[in-house]
Design a protein around this motif. Structure first.
Motif, PDB file in Angstrom:
ATOM      1  N   ALA A 182       0.392  18.662  -5.848  1.00 22.98           N
ATOM      2  CA  ALA A 182       0.290  18.893  -7.299  1.00 22.98           C
ATOM      3  C   ALA A 182       1.586  18.502  -7.988  1.00 22.98           C
ATOM      4  O   ALA A 182       2.144  19.244  -8.798  1.00 22.98           O
ATOM      5  N   HIS A 183       2.069  17.301  -7.678  1.00 20.76           N
ATOM      6  CA  HIS A 183       3.388  16.865  -8.118  1.00 20.76           C
ATOM      7  C   HIS A 183       3.421  15.343  -8.134  1.00 20.76           C
ATOM      8  O   HIS A 183       2.671  14.699  -7.391  1.00 20.76           O
ATOM      9  N   PRO A 184       4.262  14.726  -8.958  1.00 16.01           N
ATOM     10  CA  PRO A 184       4.434  13.277  -8.845  1.00 16.01           C
ATOM     11  C   PRO A 184       4.772  12.878  -7.416  1.00 16.01           C
ATOM     12  O   PRO A 184       5.414  13.627  -6.672  1.00 16.01           O
ATOM     13  N   ALA A 185       4.350  11.674  -7.017  1.00 14.82           N
ATOM     14  CA  ALA A 185       4.445  11.292  -5.608  1.00 14.82           C
ATOM     15  C   ALA A 185       4.785   9.818  -5.471  1.00 14.82           C
ATOM     16  O   ALA A 185       4.640   9.025  -6.405  1.00 14.82           O
ATOM     17  N   PHE A 186       5.233   9.461  -4.261  1.00 14.92           N
ATOM     18  CA  PHE A 186       5.364   8.065  -3.873  1.00 14.92           C
ATOM     19  C   PHE A 186       4.044   7.600  -3.273  1.00 14.92           C
ATOM     20  O   PHE A 186       3.426   8.312  -2.474  1.00 14.92           O
ATOM     21  N   VAL A 187       3.634   6.396  -3.632  1.00 13.22           N
ATOM     22  CA  VAL A 187       2.446   5.783  -3.043  1.00 13.22           C
ATOM     23  C   VAL A 187       2.809   4.352  -2.671  1.00 13.22           C
ATOM     24  O   VAL A 187       3.363   3.609  -3.495  1.00 13.22           O
ATOM     25  N   TYR A 188       2.522   3.978  -1.436  1.00  9.74           N
ATOM     26  CA  TYR A 188       2.831   2.629  -0.955  1.00  9.74           C
ATOM     27  C   TYR A 188       1.580   1.762  -1.013  1.00  9.74           C
ATOM     28  O   TYR A 188       0.495   2.176  -0.589  1.00  9.74           O
ATOM     29  N   LEU A 189       1.747   0.544  -1.530  1.00 11.91           N
ATOM     30  CA  LEU A 189       0.680  -0.457  -1.550  1.00 11.91           C
ATOM     31  C   LEU A 189       1.193  -1.675  -0.799  1.00 11.91           C
ATOM     32  O   LEU A 189       2.171  -2.299  -1.230  1.00 11.91           O
ATOM     33  N   GLY A 190       0.573  -2.013   0.320  1.00  5.69           N
ATOM     34  CA  GLY A 190       1.060  -3.162   1.074  1.00  5.69           C
ATOM     35  C   GLY A 190       0.447  -3.237   2.458  1.00  5.69           C
ATOM     36  O   GLY A 190      -0.434  -2.456   2.826  1.00  5.69           O
ATOM     37  N   PRO A 191       0.950  -4.163   3.277  1.00  7.54           N
ATOM     38  CA  PRO A 191       0.312  -4.438   4.571  1.00  7.54           C
ATOM     39  C   PRO A 191       0.842  -3.605   5.740  1.00  7.54           C
ATOM     40  O   PRO A 191       0.268  -3.662   6.828  1.00  7.54           O
ATOM     41  N   LEU A 192       1.919  -2.839   5.562  1.00 10.30           N
ATOM     42  CA  LEU A 192       2.528  -2.162   6.692  1.00 10.30           C
ATOM     43  C   LEU A 192       1.643  -1.037   7.229  1.00 10.30           C
ATOM     44  O   LEU A 192       1.023  -0.298   6.462  1.00 10.30           O
ATOM     45  N   GLN A 193       1.626  -0.910   8.546  1.00  7.07           N
ATOM     46  CA  GLN A 193       0.867   0.140   9.213  1.00  7.07           C
ATOM     47  C   GLN A 193       1.770   1.357   9.418  1.00  7.07           C
ATOM     48  O   GLN A 193       2.823   1.250  10.037  1.00  7.07           O
ATOM     49  N   PRO A 194       1.410   2.537   8.905  1.00  9.09           N
ATOM     50  CA  PRO A 194       2.249   3.710   9.116  1.00  9.09           C
ATOM     51  C   PRO A 194       2.231   4.145  10.577  1.00  9.09           C
ATOM     52  O   PRO A 194       1.250   3.936  11.298  1.00  9.09           O
ATOM     53  N   VAL A 195       3.346   4.740  10.991  1.00  8.79           N
ATOM     54  CA  VAL A 195       3.482   5.252  12.350  1.00  8.79           C
ATOM     55  C   VAL A 195       3.609   6.767  12.267  1.00  8.79           C
ATOM     56  O   VAL A 195       4.474   7.293  11.554  1.00  8.79           O
ATOM     57  N   GLU A 196       2.755   7.480  12.992  1.00  7.77           N
ATOM     58  CA  GLU A 196       2.781   8.937  12.955  1.00  7.77           C
ATOM     59  C   GLU A 196       3.515   9.477  14.166  1.00  7.77           C
ATOM     60  O   GLU A 196       3.261   9.094  15.302  1.00  7.77           O
ATOM     61  N   THR A 197       4.453  10.399  13.892  1.00  4.00           N
ATOM     62  CA  THR A 197       5.154  11.129  14.943  1.00  4.00           C
ATOM     63  C   THR A 197       4.813  12.612  14.764  1.00  4.00           C
ATOM     64  O   THR A 197       4.160  12.989  13.783  1.00  4.00           O
TER      65      THR A 197
END
Length: 459
Positions: A182-197
């Motif tokens: 419920a707050h302003p946020a960063f949003v990424y638009l692009g081809p990179l695949q996120p990596v989850e740890t």
């Protein structure tokens, strides 16, 4: 938000920590999330990193109001595509309205990234690796006339072949999306695949040197475990990390820029000196990354108004990250003491032109970090504890109320925990009074703690 400057081979090192703005951002009411949106905001990525933004209004309005941003940025980087509209800056706000004064229910703009970082603020759009952009929704989210956020949803359409990433989601598009915080946020638009740890959901620029990725992978679990222990809770939402590395050709430059939001933080590394590990680069990366991570926990105690000064949380993040560097075995005692002496000197230099309370107005942003660091240490001396101990109590006090905190809340807890009214009054005076001799006033504040450490450390 703050800038600290050091020198590295005749070039400038800049460390940005922007959480102050985030933590003072005003959001809409929590129950707005269960209502139909008053404005639907659609953001479409174009191939040249520009964005088309469409505002669809549930009811006609005479204007859209946008919050504070460096004067002239929207005028330079926004173009209204709908005929008959104008963008006007009034006071510290930007407004879009129809030239004929009539109400409207739709307007379309084009927005482009800025080549120059906006001082002390989030970039509305930032290029992020090849074919990618990072969007900060807060600068595109209209305000109410009373300073809150309009009840709005966002839809994101990436460029062909790209995806949208936000809080662990990676999708072809997002429709009528609201941040889970419920707050302003960063949003990424692009081809990179996120990596989850186990600790983060990371989007890492492939241009980042391998040693940076390895260092982050090694540091994060240790730092997060330590911070969860000292603050007494784990993060409810797995945070996003966005790491960009537009290193450039300047081999003498070593620049770390960090932004933090609730459950998100972003790092940008610039300068050729990052390509190979060095003692200087390791220290900067570790300390600054821990600083940004601390803001994730501090976000549980977001200020309730913009009146809460940045030195409270920025200085604490510097002080707590210094403690963490020792606990994690990354610094010895001598490095820790040298860091505090450096903060004292930087604080004194930043107060030559006025008080800490007025530092933001005169753009003396270094004071927020360095003087805030001195204050956090002074409070810890006055209560014979660590800087992290005070913040654990502060978060407990403020997050249970649900109303955030004010400057008064901070001073009240200082007096309660130290049991020292004279010290609290000395602290208030130090913040509000322009010092004739800044170094002497810093020493007086430390002596007022009543700690034996003051005799050995307040030079």
């Amino acid at each position: 938000m703050l800038d600290t400057m050091q020198n590295f081979p005749l070039r400038t090192l800049t460390v940005f920590a922007f959480v102050g703005l985030v933590m003072m951002a005003v959001v809409g009411k929590a129950d707005d999330r269960h209502k139909a949106a008053d404005i639907r905001i659609s953001i479409e990525q174009r191939d040249d990193a520009s964005l088309q933004i469409i505002y669809d209004l549930k009811k006609g309005r005479r204007e859209l109001i946008f919050g504070e941003l460096e004067a002239g940025h929207r005028e330079r980087r926004w173009q209204i595509e709908t005929p008959g509209f104008k963008l006007l800056r009034l006071a510290e706000e930007d407004r879009i309205y129809r030239i004929d004064g009539r109400k409207f229910d739709r307007v379309v703009i084009m927005a482009k990234p800025d080549l120059v970082r906006i001082p002390k603020n989030y970039q509305p759009i930032a290029r992020y690796g090849d074919g990618g952009v990072m969007v900060y929704t807060g600068h595109f989210w209209p305000m109410t006339g009373k300073g809150g956020r309009v009840n709005a949803t966002f839809s994101f359409a990436p460029a062909p072949g790209a995806k949208v990433v936000a809080f662990g989601e990676r999708a072809n598009a997002l429709t009528d999306w609201r941040s889970p915080m419920a707050h302003p946020a960063f949003v990424y638009l692009g081809p990179l695949q996120p990596v989850e740890t186990p600790d983060v959901m990371a989007v890492v620029d492939p241009a980042a040197p391998d040693w940076i990725s390895a260092e982050f992978d090694a540091l994060t679990p240790r730092a997060f475990s330590h911070l969860a222990e000292i603050f007494g809770f784990t993060l409810k939402t797995k945070p996003n990390l966005f790491l960009a590395a537009p290193l450039g050709r300047d081999e003498g430059r070593l620049s770390y820029a960090g932004d933090a939001l609730p459950a998100q933080f972003q790092i940008t590394l610039e300068g050729g000196a990052w390509r190979e590990p060095s003692a200087k680069a390791l220290t900067i990366f570790r300390r600054a990354t821990i600083h940004e991570a601390i803001h994730l926990w501090q976000a549980a105690a977001r200020p309730s108004t913009a009146e809460a000064p940045g030195w409270i949380h920025e200085g604490a993040a510097d002080a707590i990250s210094a403690e963490a560097m020792v606990t994690l075995g990354l610094w010895d005692g001598a490095a820790f003491e040298a860091d505090f002496d450096k903060a004292k000197a930087a604080c004194a230099a930043s107060l030559d032109e006025g008080s800490l309370a007025g530092a933001g107005d005169r753009r003396a942003f270094k004071a927020l970090y360095s003087c805030g660091h001195v204050i956090a240490v002074a409070v810890s001396w006055a209560e014979a504890a660590n800087a992290s101990d005070f913040w654990r109590a502060f978060i407990d006090e403020t997050r249970t109320s649900g109303d955030g905190y004010t400057r008064k809340d901070f001073y009240d807890l200082v007096e309660t925990r130290t049991g020292n009214r004279e010290f609290t009054q000395s602290l208030k005076s130090f913040v509000s009074t322009p010092p004739a001799n800044p170094a002497r006033e810093i020493d007086r504040l430390l002596v007022a703690t009543g700690s034996p450490l003051a005799n050995s450390r307040a030079d």
